[in-house]
Design a protein around this motif. Sequence first.
Motif, PDB file in Angstrom:
ATOM      1  N   GLY A   1      -9.452   5.374 -10.503  1.00  0.00           N
ATOM      2  CA  GLY A   1      -8.089   5.881 -10.667  1.00  0.00           C
ATOM      3  C   GLY A   1      -7.199   5.534  -9.488  1.00  0.00           C
ATOM      4  N   PHE A   2      -7.783   5.540  -8.289  1.00  0.00           N
ATOM      5  CA  PHE A   2      -7.009   5.197  -7.091  1.00  0.00           C
ATOM      6  C   PHE A   2      -6.526   3.749  -7.154  1.00  0.00           C
ATOM      7  N   LEU A   3      -7.411   2.828  -7.539  1.00  0.00           N
ATOM      8  CA  LEU A   3      -7.016   1.415  -7.620  1.00  0.00           C
ATOM      9  C   LEU A   3      -5.945   1.203  -8.688  1.00  0.00           C
ATOM     10  N   VAL A   4      -6.127   1.856  -9.847  1.00  0.00           N
ATOM     11  CA  VAL A   4      -5.134   1.723 -10.918  1.00  0.00           C
ATOM     12  C   VAL A   4      -3.797   2.307 -10.475  1.00  0.00           C
ATOM     13  N   PHE A   5      -3.841   3.469  -9.811  1.00  0.00           N
ATOM     14  CA  PHE A   5      -2.616   4.104  -9.329  1.00  0.00           C
ATOM     15  C   PHE A   5      -1.930   3.228  -8.287  1.00  0.00           C
ATOM     16  N   LEU A   6      -2.710   2.596  -7.421  1.00  0.00           N
ATOM     17  CA  LEU A   6      -2.157   1.728  -6.377  1.00  0.00           C
ATOM     18  C   LEU A   6      -1.418   0.545  -6.998  1.00  0.00           C
ATOM     19  N   ILE A   7      -2.057  -0.119  -7.975  1.00  0.00           N
ATOM     20  CA  ILE A   7      -1.441  -1.284  -8.625  1.00  0.00           C
ATOM     21  C   ILE A   7      -0.207  -0.859  -9.412  1.00  0.00           C
ATOM     22  N   SER A   8      -0.327   0.248 -10.148  1.00  0.00           N
ATOM     23  CA  SER A   8       0.809   0.723 -10.952  1.00  0.00           C
ATOM     24  C   SER A   8       1.981   1.134 -10.066  1.00  0.00           C
ATOM     25  N   SER A   9       1.695   1.722  -8.908  1.00  0.00           N
ATOM     26  CA  SER A   9       2.771   2.116  -7.993  1.00  0.00           C
ATOM     27  C   SER A   9       3.511   0.895  -7.459  1.00  0.00           C
ATOM     28  N   LEU A  10       2.767  -0.162  -7.119  1.00  0.00           N
ATOM     29  CA  LEU A  10       3.417  -1.400  -6.664  1.00  0.00           C
ATOM     30  C   LEU A  10       4.305  -1.977  -7.760  1.00  0.00           C
ATOM     31  N   ALA A  11       3.814  -1.903  -9.007  1.00  0.00           N
ATOM     32  CA  ALA A  11       4.611  -2.420 -10.124  1.00  0.00           C
ATOM     33  C   ALA A  11       5.852  -1.563 -10.355  1.00  0.00           C
ATOM     34  N   GLU A  12       5.725  -0.241 -10.219  1.00  0.00           N
ATOM     35  CA  GLU A  12       6.876   0.647 -10.397  1.00  0.00           C
ATOM     36  C   GLU A  12       7.919   0.423  -9.297  1.00  0.00           C
ATOM     37  N   CYS A  13       7.448   0.058  -8.098  1.00  0.00           N
ATOM     38  CA  CYS A  13       8.373  -0.217  -6.981  1.00  0.00           C
ATOM     39  C   CYS A  13       8.971  -1.616  -7.055  1.00  0.00           C
ATOM     40  N   GLU A  14       8.483  -2.434  -8.002  1.00  0.00           N
ATOM     41  CA  GLU A  14       8.947  -3.816  -8.173  1.00  0.00           C
ATOM     42  C   GLU A  14       8.749  -4.623  -6.890  1.00  0.00           C
ATOM     43  N   ARG A  15       7.584  -4.437  -6.294  1.00  0.00           N
ATOM     44  CA  ARG A  15       7.219  -5.205  -5.107  1.00  0.00           C
ATOM     45  C   ARG A  15       6.398  -6.413  -5.521  1.00  0.00           C
ATOM     46  N   LEU A  16       6.447  -7.459  -4.695  1.00  0.00           N
ATOM     47  CA  LEU A  16       5.595  -8.611  -4.958  1.00  0.00           C
ATOM     48  C   LEU A  16       4.137  -8.153  -5.031  1.00  0.00           C
ATOM     49  N   PRO A  17       3.351  -8.673  -5.980  1.00  0.00           N
ATOM     50  CA  PRO A  17       3.655  -9.769  -6.920  1.00  0.00           C
ATOM     51  C   PRO A  17       4.284  -9.311  -8.231  1.00  0.00           C
ATOM     52  N   PHE A  18       4.940  -8.136  -8.237  1.00  0.00           N
ATOM     53  CA  PHE A  18       5.504  -7.582  -9.471  1.00  0.00           C
ATOM     54  C   PHE A  18       7.032  -7.528  -9.432  1.00  0.00           C
ATOM     55  N   ASP A  19       7.683  -8.391  -8.679  1.00  0.00           N
ATOM     56  CA  ASP A  19       9.144  -8.316  -8.560  1.00  0.00           C
ATOM     57  C   ASP A  19       9.842  -9.206  -9.577  1.00  0.00           C
TER      58      ASP A  19
END
Length: 362
Positions: free
Chosen positions: A213-231
């Motif tokens: 859950g921590f890894l999924v939350f970490l990746i999803s949080s980066l995507a929600e923040c629109e940070r690279l590589p999710f910008d």
Amino acid sequence: MIIDRVQVEAINSFSNLELLKEVYGLIWILPILTLLLGITIEVLVIVWLEREISASIQQRIGPEYAGPLGLLQAIADGTKLLFKEDILPSRGDIPLFSIGPSIAVISILLSFLVIPLGYRFVLADLSIGVFLWIAISSIAPIGLLMAGYSSNNKYSFSGGLRAAAQSISYEIPLTFCVLAISLLSNSSSTVDIVEAQSKYGFFGWNLWRQPIGFLVFLISSLAECERLPFDLPEAEEELVAGYQTEYSGIKYGLFYLVSYLNLLVSSLFVTVLYLGGWNLSIPYISFFGFFQMNKMVGILEMTMSIFITLTKAYLFLFISITIRWTLPRMRMDQLLNLGWKFLLPISLGNLLLTTSSQLVSL
């Protein structure tokens, strides 16, 4: 005209009551102003840290001229944007164009209501705290979509659509991870979640009880923040600047502020949900236990708890800044496939496992 003594006392008591009401109103708003000042300072520190860390990774000199060590560079940039001309698109929808940045900023600022920065230092300890954060943060993409649509620009509209699609794709795995934490803690209050982790010390952190859950939350949080590589919503090579292409001046500065506020909120929620919040959570003898509890020791303890919370949050900030200059940008189809075909099944399976373990332990 003769005024009776009783009337004079009544007038004085009424004026005192009005004065007390005004003082109470000022005292009530003082924590909010303190929090806003702290958030502003934190954003300035994050901007400076990102520039310094990015410069170190790329082996170049970062900001150095504006103040000592370039500390005033973010203030200089903000002042420049504040006094720049606010240009409006002639064929755009001006009301929506003006409201979009405000909706995005307000929705992120409201998330700080339920974040416990330290021991007994939270504006609203609600029983649905974490889910209120998810509900409020889902409003921000609406502001981005409004900004893209109202700009009357294909690049902006495409960026707004990408922001909405990305937010929907990664909010569901994020919610499943938060739900699993709520099941483990038997509460949705952020304060209760932190206190539940403090019962078992360092190994009681949800990081060890919920590693998937921590890894999924970490990746999803980066995507929600629109940070690279999710910008993808503001990909410079494809969309100029995405939904903020037509913006200038203070409105452009608000979008700049939203990205860092969102990063700060995500960092604090990672700390609260998985890293034990304000608790140091290692075997040690409490320094404050040697002294009789008084106001001074209480203030010192609260200050230490805030320092511990921010230290853990900056760990996540360092990871996100490092990832920005490490991984290349994903394609849009890869981003959606990662959210719907990979993270969603994993987070759902993690939630089912957590539910089963809680039912067995009853």
